[in-house]
Design a protein around this motif. Structure first.
Motif, PDB file in Angstrom:
ATOM      1  N   TRP A 209       0.842  -1.174  -0.052  1.00  0.00           N
ATOM      2  CA  TRP A 209       0.114  -0.051  -0.083  1.00  0.00           C
ATOM      3  C   TRP A 209       0.960   1.212   0.182  1.00  0.00           C
ATOM      4  O   TRP A 209       0.782   2.143  -0.750  1.00  0.00           O
ATOM      5  CB  TRP A 209      -0.832  -0.004   1.351  1.00  0.00           C
ATOM      6  CG  TRP A 209      -1.695   1.128   1.264  1.00  0.00           C
ATOM      7  CD1 TRP A 209      -2.706   1.319   0.551  1.00  0.00           C
ATOM      8  CD2 TRP A 209      -1.792   2.152   1.985  1.00  0.00           C
ATOM      9  NE1 TRP A 209      -3.526   2.477   0.677  1.00  0.00           N
ATOM     10  CE2 TRP A 209      -2.900   3.268   1.847  1.00  0.00           C
ATOM     11  CE3 TRP A 209      -0.872   2.639   3.220  1.00  0.00           C
ATOM     12  CZ2 TRP A 209      -3.154   4.321   2.348  1.00  0.00           C
ATOM     13  CZ3 TRP A 209      -1.242   3.740   3.521  1.00  0.00           C
ATOM     14  CH2 TRP A 209      -2.080   4.704   3.349  1.00  0.00           C
ATOM     15  N   GLU A 210       1.966   1.350   0.742  1.00  0.00           N
ATOM     16  CA  GLU A 210       2.673   2.131   0.758  1.00  0.00           C
ATOM     17  C   GLU A 210       3.608   2.728  -0.312  1.00  0.00           C
ATOM     18  O   GLU A 210       3.590   4.056  -0.960  1.00  0.00           O
ATOM     19  CB  GLU A 210       3.830   2.484   1.980  1.00  0.00           C
ATOM     20  CG  GLU A 210       3.350   2.437   3.297  1.00  0.00           C
ATOM     21  CD  GLU A 210       4.539   2.134   4.464  1.00  0.00           C
ATOM     22  OE1 GLU A 210       5.457   2.416   4.091  1.00  0.00           O
ATOM     23  OE2 GLU A 210       4.077   1.717   5.619  1.00  0.00           O
ATOM     24  N   GLY A 212       2.199   2.251  -3.241  1.00  0.00           N
ATOM     25  CA  GLY A 212       1.315   2.717  -4.028  1.00  0.00           C
ATOM     26  C   GLY A 212       0.837   1.421  -5.165  1.00  0.00           C
ATOM     27  O   GLY A 212      -0.010   1.800  -6.049  1.00  0.00           O
ATOM     28  N   ALA A 215      -3.221   0.839  -3.295  1.00  0.00           N
ATOM     29  CA  ALA A 215      -3.837   1.963  -3.276  1.00  0.00           C
ATOM     30  C   ALA A 215      -5.071   1.961  -4.213  1.00  0.00           C
ATOM     31  O   ALA A 215      -6.028   2.487  -3.927  1.00  0.00           O
ATOM     32  CB  ALA A 215      -3.122   3.293  -3.041  1.00  0.00           C
ATOM     33  N   LYS A 219      -9.348   2.035  -1.917  1.00  0.00           N
ATOM     34  CA  LYS A 219      -9.237   3.484  -1.844  1.00  0.00           C
ATOM     35  C   LYS A 219      -9.595   4.159  -0.555  1.00  0.00           C
ATOM     36  O   LYS A 219      -9.119   5.235  -0.340  1.00  0.00           O
ATOM     37  CB  LYS A 219     -10.240   4.107  -2.972  1.00  0.00           C
ATOM     38  CG  LYS A 219      -9.949   3.874  -4.308  1.00  0.00           C
ATOM     39  CD  LYS A 219     -10.750   4.417  -5.481  1.00  0.00           C
ATOM     40  CE  LYS A 219     -10.138   4.238  -6.899  1.00  0.00           C
ATOM     41  NZ  LYS A 219     -10.115   2.946  -7.395  1.00  0.00           N
ATOM     42  N   THR A 222      -6.272   3.495   4.815  1.00  0.00           N
ATOM     43  CA  THR A 222      -5.411   4.537   5.464  1.00  0.00           C
ATOM     44  C   THR A 222      -4.383   3.785   6.241  1.00  0.00           C
ATOM     45  O   THR A 222      -4.297   2.562   6.369  1.00  0.00           O
ATOM     46  CB  THR A 222      -6.128   5.241   6.388  1.00  0.00           C
ATOM     47  OG1 THR A 222      -6.690   4.583   7.621  1.00  0.00           O
ATOM     48  CG2 THR A 222      -7.405   6.071   5.783  1.00  0.00           C
TER      49      THR A 222
END
Length: 424
Positions: A209-210, A212, A215, A219, A222
């Motif tokens: 996720w970090e 990209g 993500a 959506k 967090t």
């Protein structure tokens, strides 16, 4: 090559005879990698590359052993033979030679070949050295871009093998992350499923996720989502220690046909919108099954109700009716959301959840596990009523009265039902 490696790769461990493979033929991919790592598999998953006639050879093997045959890709000449305890994929060499083919693969550790005829390891990209270093190294950025799912697979394979992603490879993944949106959602979902299924996947999915890669698909995730997933792992360990049957249930699949565990559902619920309706739309877009979506949104709905203290017996009855087998998932997520690391480490049952858990784990508890003493048909006959939704409501009230100790026999239940109807 040492004897243990050669014996593990030896054709006498295969479900078919080496004589049915032409010369040259090469075993490639995960089976070679895992053997070199000393990782054993109960179910064999073998991949072979041969210069020509791959589909013809696969079909001949399937016919010879009356095994299953699947044509995976007629254009690229890839076919699968399915045995009771093994899957054998046979692909036609894409390049002019084996080395060209190996250079088209994703990571060096997956680009090691084994020639079963000569018992030789072929390693043009130094994959064996990377196995020893326990690093996942790309062959080239272009290869990752050719099939952007490889970006996601990097995190999954690193997690499964206990490897680190080599820095230049991770940088390439970050720079190519936007290409992941060209991959079908269901293919990404499978990779996410692997990461949610194993404790080692928690750090990997956060990293994906970090960087990209994840993500665009989740959506509403967090930083807190991934902190919560890690907390779910801690909660699951606490549950397994404190309420062992509940811990066992967390590791079980939600359906025999769907290989997602109750624990995986708790983690998935951390990645989506906390509103059940919004989460449902999100999961539909990601092509999750109805059973998985139902489990996630039921868990999200139960969450606030789990925290209600002094729930009436009637409220508990309806809570358990809605929860069904999602109860363990909801408890794991509730503990994670509370971030009760301190409370869990003190090794004492949590007063908020313990009474409900005790009911759930008691098969004779009539609140969590109603045992009907009369059927709808018996109510219809005894009260001379037509079939209607009213019958279901009467049965619910009887079940609650039974849990409250107001009725305990069929005769009392029918009398209770008669009283309900006369008062309505």
């Amino acid at each position: 090559m040492n004897n243990s490696v050669s014996s593990t790769l030896a054709p006498d461990t295969w479900p078919f005879s080496l004589s049915l493979l032409p010369k040259p033929a090469y075993m490639v991919g995960g089976a070679v990698r895992d053997t070199l790592l000393g990782r054993s598999r109960e179910y064999l998953d073998l991949d072979f590359v041969i210069p020509t006639d791959a589909v013809k050879v696969a079909r001949a093997i399937a016919q010879h052993y009356q095994a299953g045959f699947v044509l995976l890709d007629p254009q690229r000449q890839i076919a699968r033979v399915v045995f009771p305890n093994a899957t054998v994929d046979i692909a036609q060499q894409e390049g002019g030679n084996l080395e060209t083919d190996l250079h088209r693969r994703d990571f060096t550790v997956n680009a090691i070949a084994y020639d079963p005829h000569s018992q030789e390891i072929i390693d043009p990209l130094q994959g064996v050295a990377d196995l020893e270093k326990r690093v996942l190294r790309m062959i080239s950025p272009a290869n990752l871009q050719d099939d952007p799912l490889r970006l996601m697979r990097a995190y999954r394979q690193a997690a499964q093998l206990g490897f680190t992603i080599e820095p230049a490879t991770q940088q390439a993944i970050r720079s190519l992350a936007a290409h992941i949106t060209t991959v079908a959602a269901e293919r990404v979902r499978v990779e996410v499923g692997y990461l949610l299924a194993i404790p080692q996947g928690t750090d990997a999915i956060a990293q994906a996720w970090e960087d990209g890669v994840l993500a665009p698909f989740f959506k509403n995730a967090t930083n807190e989502s991934f902190t919560k997933i890690a907390a779910v792992d801690i909660a699951a360990a606490y549950i397994a220690e404190t309420w062992q049957p509940l811990g066992v249930e967390l590791q079980e699949y939600i359906r025999d046909t769907i290989k997602t565990t109750h624990l995986g559902i708790a983690k998935l619920a951390c990645l989506v919108h906390p509103n059940p309706e919004a989460a449902e739309i999100e999961l539909l877009q990601l092509t999750y099954s109805r059973a998985e979506i139902h489990s996630v949104i039921t868990t999200l709905r139960l969450l606030p109700r789990l925290k209600v203290t002094n729930m009436s017996l009637r409220e508990q009855y309806f809570f358990f009716q809605e929860a069904g087998n999602v109860f363990s998932t909801a408890v794991a997520l509730a503990l994670a959301c509370d971030n009760l690391v301190g409370a869990m480490s003190r090794d004492k049952p949590l007063s908020v959840y313990a009474p409900l858990i005790s009911r759930y784990l008691n098969p004779d508890d009539l609140v969590a596990h109603p045992a009907p003493i009369v059927s709808g048909k018996e109510i219809i006959i005894a009260l001379n009523l037509p079939p209607s939704p009213l019958i279901g409501k009467i049965l619910t009230e009887i079940a609650i009265a039974q849990a409250e100790g107001k009725v305990s026999t069929p005769k009392e239940a029918i009398a209770f039902a008669r009283q309900l109807v006369s008062n309505s």
